[in-house]
Scaffold this active site. Sequence first.
Site, mmCIF file in Angstrom:
data_model
loop_
_atom_site.group_PDB
_atom_site.id
_atom_site.type_symbol
_atom_site.label_atom_id
_atom_site.label_comp_id
_atom_site.label_asym_id
_atom_site.label_seq_id
_atom_site.Cartn_x
_atom_site.Cartn_y
_atom_site.Cartn_z
ATOM 1 C CG HIS A 1 30.438 -33.924 108.724
ATOM 2 N ND1 HIS A 1 29.205 -33.677 109.284
ATOM 3 C CD2 HIS A 1 30.257 -34.924 107.827
ATOM 4 C CE1 HIS A 1 28.314 -34.503 108.748
ATOM 5 N NE2 HIS A 1 28.922 -35.263 107.862
ATOM 6 C CG HIS B 1 24.086 -33.645 109.886
ATOM 7 N ND1 HIS B 1 24.655 -34.888 109.819
ATOM 8 C CD2 HIS B 1 24.155 -33.138 108.639
ATOM 9 C CE1 HIS B 1 25.046 -35.119 108.584
ATOM 10 N NE2 HIS B 1 24.762 -34.074 107.840
ATOM 11 C CG HIS C 1 23.452 -29.574 102.150
ATOM 12 N ND1 HIS C 1 24.043 -30.804 102.409
ATOM 13 C CD2 HIS C 1 22.695 -29.302 103.247
ATOM 14 C CE1 HIS C 1 23.656 -31.232 103.601
ATOM 15 N NE2 HIS C 1 22.838 -30.352 104.120
ATOM 16 C CB ALA D 1 24.394 -38.402 101.524
ATOM 17 C CB SER E 1 23.124 -36.142 104.433
ATOM 18 O OG SER E 1 24.052 -35.208 104.801
ATOM 19 C CE1 TYR F 1 30.632 -29.789 107.265
ATOM 20 C CE2 TYR F 1 31.313 -31.809 106.170
ATOM 21 C CZ TYR F 1 30.325 -31.022 106.719
ATOM 22 O OH TYR F 1 29.031 -31.455 106.733
ATOM 23 C CD GLU F 2 29.880 -30.165 111.833
ATOM 24 O OE1 GLU F 2 29.179 -29.538 112.629
ATOM 25 O OE2 GLU F 2 29.775 -31.383 111.661
ATOM 26 C CG MET G 1 32.495 -34.056 102.491
ATOM 27 S SD MET G 1 31.697 -32.444 102.569
ATOM 28 C CE MET G 1 31.408 -32.122 100.814
ATOM 29 C CB SER G 2 31.152 -38.652 107.081
ATOM 30 O OG SER G 2 30.356 -39.441 106.213
ATOM 31 C CG ASN H 1 25.780 -35.686 94.664
ATOM 32 O OD1 ASN H 1 25.634 -35.919 95.879
ATOM 33 N ND2 ASN H 1 26.948 -35.451 94.122
HETATM 34 N N1 HPA Z 1 31.020 -34.971 97.264
HETATM 35 C C1 HPA Z 1 31.363 -35.046 98.557
HETATM 36 N N2 HPA Z 1 30.498 -35.356 99.530
HETATM 37 C C2 HPA Z 1 29.236 -35.625 99.172
HETATM 38 C C3 HPA Z 1 28.810 -35.576 97.837
HETATM 39 C C4 HPA Z 1 29.754 -35.225 96.841
HETATM 40 O O1 HPA Z 1 29.452 -35.165 95.627
HETATM 41 N N3 HPA Z 1 27.492 -35.902 97.849
HETATM 42 C C5 HPA Z 1 27.142 -36.136 99.138
HETATM 43 N N4 HPA Z 1 28.196 -35.980 99.939
#
Ligand code: HPA
Length: 281
Positions: free
Chosen positions: A85, A63, A249, A115, A32, A87-88, A213-214, A237
């Site tokens: 991903h 993406h 996001h 990320a 990301s 989750y898609e 998530m990857s 973050n």
């Molecule tokens: N959690 C899960 N996936 C993420 C996060 C998060 O805080 N930040 C970027 N991808």
Amino acid sequence: MGNEVYDKLLKCYGCFKEKTDFKPEVALVLGSGLGDYADGIKVVSELDYHDIDGFPVSTVPGHQGKYIFGYVGDVPVVCMKGRVHYYEGYNITDVVLPVRLMKLMGAKVLFLTNAAGGINTSFQAGDFMLIKDHIANFVPSPLIGQNIDELGVRFPDMGSIYNKELQRIIKRTAAILDIPLQEGVYIQLTGPSYETPAEIRMCCTLGADAVGMSTACEAVAANHMGMKICGISCVSNMASGITANPLTHKEVQETADRVAPLFKQLVTECIKNIGHDITKA
Ligand code: HPA
């Protein structure tokens, strides 16, 4: 007996071969906000994911979907601009198909980026973290199902999934560039919701330093195929509950954008140094 997953992979490989004969050494996956890294590559050719029959195409804003073939310094690379991903809604075998395909193209090294949310309280948003190990048990293994013997063994060793020599090169490169580099364990959860504070406390108890998530499932598939793997997370973050701020996001992308120039510099120099290492081997 045929194997659907392998048949699909070979079909995608056939599409690739029809379009280019580029042979990469290093495969790079951009996470990301890091997508425009590819602008720094001396591009030889591109292959849109849509032009590969059966290839999973991402639906996440930010993406894009294409392979970029070219050179970082004099190292031939294939770069995935955009990944899919779990989750898609794709099968986990589809999620890792693009990485498996890069191995078939010839890549020996897989460089993963993402990320991630910072769990370790000594981290702060904007930090980079060298991935030393991962926890992938919260997503299905891409190796479930009939083993594809042509790719690897049924029960692969996972004792040093992130290659030690590549870790040394990345640490040395970061030190030379004077870019601070954290280290830690990455945990992959399914998403797409960000975590609850209780889930993050669980991840912390399990020994994770960053959450995303990857990545981990891609590393599992690449390890199965015998690739040398390394990875860097951009801590976009601090994770839920570590910070009181609601996660968005937008924040993830803004932080990634802010640190992108440094990240690009780090990745570029690492690949050059990894390239020298490969040619030595
Ligand atoms: N959690 C899960 N996936 C993420 C996060 C998060 O805080 N930040 C970027 N991808």
